[in-house]
Design a protein around this motif. Structure first.
Motif, short mmCIF file in Angstrom:
data_model
loop_
_atom_site.label_atom_id
_atom_site.label_comp_id
_atom_site.label_asym_id
_atom_site.label_seq_id
_atom_site.Cartn_x
_atom_site.Cartn_y
_atom_site.Cartn_z
N ILE B 186 0.82 -1.16 -0.05
CA ILE B 186 -0.21 0.11 -0.05
C ILE B 186 1.00 1.19 0.04
CG2 ILE B 186 -1.83 1.30 1.27
CD1 ILE B 186 -2.56 -1.45 2.58
N GLY B 187 0.90 2.08 -1.11
CA GLY B 187 1.85 3.21 -1.20
C GLY B 187 0.82 4.31 -0.68
N ALA B 188 1.73 5.68 -0.40
CA ALA B 188 0.94 6.94 -0.10
C ALA B 188 1.47 8.02 -0.67
CB ALA B 188 0.89 6.99 1.56
N ILE B 189 0.62 9.06 -1.17
CA ILE B 189 1.11 10.17 -1.63
C ILE B 189 0.41 11.32 -0.54
CG2 ILE B 189 0.82 11.82 -3.44
CD1 ILE B 189 0.47 9.26 -5.41
N SER B 190 1.57 12.19 0.03
CA SER B 190 1.20 12.92 1.25
C SER B 190 1.12 14.32 0.69
CB SER B 190 2.22 12.77 2.27
OG SER B 190 3.13 13.44 2.08
N GLY B 240 5.01 3.16 -11.76
CA GLY B 240 5.75 2.65 -12.93
C GLY B 240 6.98 1.76 -12.02
N ARG B 241 6.83 1.42 -11.02
CA ARG B 241 7.98 0.53 -10.36
C ARG B 241 7.64 -0.92 -10.78
NH1 ARG B 241 9.07 2.68 -4.44
NH2 ARG B 241 9.40 0.24 -4.14
N PRO B 242 8.55 -1.66 -10.90
CA PRO B 242 8.08 -3.04 -11.24
C PRO B 242 7.21 -3.73 -9.98
CG PRO B 242 10.57 -2.78 -10.84
CD PRO B 242 9.99 -1.51 -10.82
N ASP B 243 7.79 -3.14 -8.79
CA ASP B 243 6.96 -3.67 -7.41
C ASP B 243 5.97 -2.67 -7.19
OD1 ASP B 243 8.47 -2.10 -6.99
OD2 ASP B 243 9.40 -2.81 -4.91
N ARG B 244 5.29 -2.22 -8.17
CA ARG B 244 4.30 -1.37 -7.62
C ARG B 244 3.32 -1.74 -6.71
NH1 ARG B 244 -0.44 -2.43 -9.79
NH2 ARG B 244 -0.34 -3.98 -11.75
N PRO B 245 2.77 -0.68 -6.14
CA PRO B 245 1.74 -0.80 -4.88
C PRO B 245 0.49 -1.22 -5.69
CG PRO B 245 2.22 1.47 -4.95
CD PRO B 245 2.98 0.75 -6.00
N THR B 246 -0.35 -2.07 -4.96
CA THR B 246 -1.96 -2.44 -5.64
C THR B 246 -2.69 -1.43 -5.12
OG1 THR B 246 -2.19 -3.87 -3.56
CG2 THR B 246 -0.98 -4.83 -5.90
#
Lengths: 344, 344
Positions: B186-190, B240-246
């Motif tokens: 899980i990514g985050a953009i703050s 764009g990362r190969p291990d991108r967050p879902t």
């Protein structure tokens, strides 16, 4: 004492109004300045006489607060912020502050509002609604407070200074764009027909069709109310028909977004199956998927023009009715494409 | 004449200030009332003494205009309208009008602004920004004009009355929702890290991950600025990362829409390939495709609370520092779905 007949030109002085009302001149002055220490009955009598005589305060007498009043019909409008920003720009440059109010769903602001304005004596009033009723106008005029109507919902009348946009040209440009892409079944979802701006947009749409030799099909024009939900609801109807249009001109951007939702629900792709054009060019038009082709209405510039005009009117000796329309322009993004018929 | 040391409690009267400044008491009164007919040097000297003594006008002395001041850091904020509406609601009910201004990109409103406020004597000031600097505060305090900070960008300090939202709880709820759907990356953009509200949201996000036994991967957290463009730009990097967050928790709705655009560009479907949660619940969150799952921040209610608090403070004899946080709540729409891993 009975008010005399309305004077054709202003003849009554403050002293004459006072004599006719049976009060002192300072009392009339208090009424004009919105002071609270005047008996209500006296106040009403003086107001009636001011109105009957078409009394208009001399500029030199009118001390003003460093304020501009900005009145919205409803703050719900998604474009209210663009308007606020424009008035704020001009006010700040002139060292003035902006007083914001909402007429809360009534098409003319309430009587209380006019009293408050008279009491605070702003440099002018920018109205984002149909206008003022006669007593309200008389109240502002008697205090020498100028006003300008921006983007009138109805016809503000030739004697009211107003700022608008070239709605008809916008409807024409939007529809011509769709015609150039080869669309021949072009629908339209309009704003409320009591508003001149939505009528003008639809008339531009019809003019484009007719000059292209295509008879306008009245069943392809649906009357909505400028809200997202009407775009969705009318969109479902238009797009659910067996002979559905391949392109739709929406009355504004919010309706276009409602139409997006209807298309998604029906499994229609934009722009492959359906081209959509909006009106306004709100910031959101760039952000939706696909970014929306729309007619740009220069709302901030219009508000700036309205604020500048109201300050100019305040600096002049004579009343002046001005109608200015700023140009709309088509912004082509990704929601429009060549007609499916041409791609087959 | 040198100002005396700051008094611990207010002892100086208007007459004493006048004596120390070497002017008459009416002159001090003129300065307090923002009158223009005072020599600038005199004015500065009186202001300094008022500040040095921590002079505070007695309520009974303070005549007020029927106004509330509302000051924005920037009117660009898409949620400004929700705030305006809230303050407008409370003002209208109290028979007051709202004066709107913008501090135009400075985090504290300019000195000119404070002078204007002192001159127009509103019932109170609602600030939608970090706060006032010391001279500005002293200016308002000396006129007995209360103020409240809404949704502070920075820490307003314990002695400043303020209204906020439970940002940390919101970040926690958003991330827990994604965890419950089976997402593990899980990514985050703050928002900007100098703003406490964006820090709190990200801290809530981390707390949810850690209490779920998932170590937070710092490389999945990108710092933006609450605008659409940063959501788009940082979204392209993250996705764009190969291990991108879902799944990605965006700092606000506008960033979430930027993320939508990045996903479209990369051919990722929402919610099938990517779940997105926003923050704010602006009207547009319902209108985009797919409708956005987001943390609702009750902006209108917060603005109402701020306006009510400032009126209460004005009616009280004593200063009082209050911090109120209204609850955020998760609104689940269609931009979140079970993790692709669970669907395989």
């Amino acid at each position: 004492m009975k008010p005399s007949k309305p004077a054709e030109t202003q003849t009554a002085t403050l002293a004459e109004i006072a004599r006719e009302a049976g009060v002192s001149a300072p009392t009339v002055s208090k009424v004009l300045n919105g002071r609270a220490d005047v008996a209500p009955a006296t106040r009403t009598r003086v107001e009636e006489l001011l109105r009957a005589h078409g009394y208009r305060r001399r500029r030199a007498e009118a001390s003003r607060s460093p304020l501009i009043d900005l009145v919205f019909h409803e703050l719900e409008s998604a474009w209210a912020l663009e308007v606020i920003r424009g008035v704020e720009n001009v006010a700040r440059a002139a060292g003035l502050s902006v007083v914001l109010s909402e007429s809360a769903g009534r098409l003319t602001p309430g009587r209380t509002w006019a009293d408050q304005v008279a009491a605070r004596r702003p440099h002018g009033v920018v109205l984002v609604l149909s206008g003022l009723d006669e007593p309200q106008r008389a109240l502002l005029t008697s205090r020498s407070i100028p006003f300008v109507v921006m983007d009138p919902a109805g016809d503000p009348g030739p004697d009211v200074p107003s700022i608008g946009a070239t709605n008809w040209q916008g409807g024409l440009a939007a529809t011509r764009h769709l015609l150039e892409l080869g669309h021949t079944r072009i629908g339209a979802i309009s704003g409320p027909s009591r508003m001149m701006c939505s009528r003008a947009r639809i008339d531009g749409y019809r003019a484009a069709l007719e000059t292209a030799g295509l008879p306008a099909d009245p069943s392809l024009v649906a009357a909505g109310d400028f809200h997202h939900d009407s775009g969705y609801r009318l969109g479902l109807e238009l797009l659910g028909r067996p002979d559905r249009p391949t392109a739709v001109f929406a009355g504004n951007d919010l309706q276009a977004l409602g139409l997006y939702e209807a298309a998604r629900e029906l499994g229609l792709r934009i722009p492959e199956d359906l081209s959509v054009v909006g009106f306004d060019d709100l910031p959101v038009a760039r952000w939706v998927g696909p970014p929306l082709t729309t007619v740009r209405q220069p709302l901030t510039e219009m508000a700036e023009a309205a604020a500048r005009l109201v300050l100019e009117l305040g600096a002049e000796r004579e009343e002046r009715a001005t109608r200015v329309e700023l140009a709309t322009s088509l912004v082509v993004r990704s929601s429009t494409d060549v007609s499916p018929a041409l791609r087959r």
